[in-house]
Design a protein around this motif. Structure first.
Motif, PDB file in Angstrom:
ATOM      1  N   ALA A  55      -6.315   1.092  -9.612  1.00 26.18           N
ATOM      2  CA  ALA A  55      -6.528   1.401  -8.177  1.00 26.18           C
ATOM      3  C   ALA A  55      -5.691   2.023  -7.057  1.00 26.18           C
ATOM      4  CB  ALA A  55      -7.570   0.152  -7.615  1.00 26.18           C
ATOM      5  N   ARG A  56      -6.201   3.703  -6.870  1.00 20.68           N
ATOM      6  CA  ARG A  56      -5.052   3.687  -5.543  1.00 20.68           C
ATOM      7  C   ARG A  56      -5.378   3.353  -4.183  1.00 20.68           C
ATOM      8  NH1 ARG A  56      -7.255   9.157  -7.978  1.00 20.68           N
ATOM      9  NH2 ARG A  56      -8.752   8.715  -6.321  1.00 20.68           N
ATOM     10  N   LEU A  57      -3.912   2.410  -4.063  1.00 16.01           N
ATOM     11  CA  LEU A  57      -4.107   2.334  -3.050  1.00 16.01           C
ATOM     12  C   LEU A  57      -3.981   3.141  -1.386  1.00 16.01           C
ATOM     13  CD1 LEU A  57      -2.484  -1.607  -4.398  1.00 16.01           C
ATOM     14  CD2 LEU A  57      -4.414  -0.288  -3.691  1.00 16.01           C
ATOM     15  N   SER A  58      -3.824   2.341   0.014  1.00 17.30           N
ATOM     16  CA  SER A  58      -2.916   3.047   1.099  1.00 17.30           C
ATOM     17  C   SER A  58      -1.872   2.583   1.234  1.00 17.30           C
ATOM     18  CB  SER A  58      -4.277   3.001   2.370  1.00 17.30           C
ATOM     19  OG  SER A  58      -3.876   3.182   3.405  1.00 17.30           O
ATOM     20  N   ALA A  59      -0.923   3.467   1.314  1.00 16.94           N
ATOM     21  CA  ALA A  59       0.152   2.532   1.800  1.00 16.94           C
ATOM     22  C   ALA A  59       0.249   2.926   2.558  1.00 16.94           C
ATOM     23  CB  ALA A  59       1.132   4.012   1.186  1.00 16.94           C
ATOM     24  N   GLU A  60       0.087   3.711   3.740  1.00 14.36           N
ATOM     25  CA  GLU A  60      -0.209   4.009   5.061  1.00 14.36           C
ATOM     26  C   GLU A  60      -0.823   2.142   5.342  1.00 14.36           C
ATOM     27  OE1 GLU A  60      -1.062   6.079   4.107  1.00 14.36           O
ATOM     28  OE2 GLU A  60       0.651   6.982   4.294  1.00 14.36           O
ATOM     29  N   LYS A  61      -2.184   1.714   5.084  1.00 13.35           N
ATOM     30  CA  LYS A  61      -2.342  -0.070   5.083  1.00 13.35           C
ATOM     31  C   LYS A  61      -1.370  -1.072   4.435  1.00 13.35           C
ATOM     32  CE  LYS A  61      -6.991   1.229   5.934  1.00 13.35           C
ATOM     33  NZ  LYS A  61      -7.232   1.792   7.310  1.00 13.35           N
TER      34      LYS A  61
END
Length: 153
Positions: A55-61
């Motif tokens: 899964a691609r995760l949000s680095a910012e979040k």
């Protein structure tokens, strides 16, 4: 290992766009029966064309909004130093990628951290403690122009 054909390439392209496709959705997308699609998918995995799913995760979040690249020069380029450096890098969760390169330095590291303060800690606590590190040059990313894992198929 069988050579891949046009249909295999369609499967690979579709999965790069959406790795969560069900077998039936994939079969519809490539105009093939579900059974034939499943067999091709098994073969592509078995033969190493498909190496996994993520899964691609949000680095910012996840408080990893700062992306940095670090050039690393080693003090010695001997097999034992390379091995020790590689082993130590693999243990760092902050390091996303590390590549031995040819040219003016030895390794290129890609890392994600929370911000500049976290990067300073990462540099002093991780990078500069790695075996054999003589010199580093850091390049903080101001803007991600393109970020993809997709391969041309």
């Amino acid at each position: 290992m069988k050579e891949i054909d046009r249909i295999d390439r369609k499967i690979l392209r579709a999965l790069q766009d959406n790795g969560r496709l069900t077998n039936i959705e994939l079969a519809d997308k490539i105009s093939l029966s579900a059974t034939a699609t499943a067999e091709r998918l098994k073969r592509l995995s078995r033969d190493g064309y498909i190496t996994g799913y993520t899964a691609r995760l949000s680095a910012e979040k996840l408080d990893r909004g700062m992306l940095v690249f670090v050039e690393v020069k080693l003090d010695r380029t001997t097999p034992d130093v390379f091995d020790a450096f590689s082993d130590a890098v693999r243990k760092s969760d902050d390091v996303m990628e590390c590549h031995m390169v040819a040219g003016g330095f030895d390794y290129l590291i890609k890392a994600r951290v929370k911000g500049m303060e976290a990067y300073r800690a990462f540099l002093s606590d991780v990078i500069l403690t790695l075996p054999g590190v003589r010199e580093t040059h850091t390049y903080p990313v101001m803007e991600e122009v393109k970020n993809t894992q997709k391969l041309p198929v």
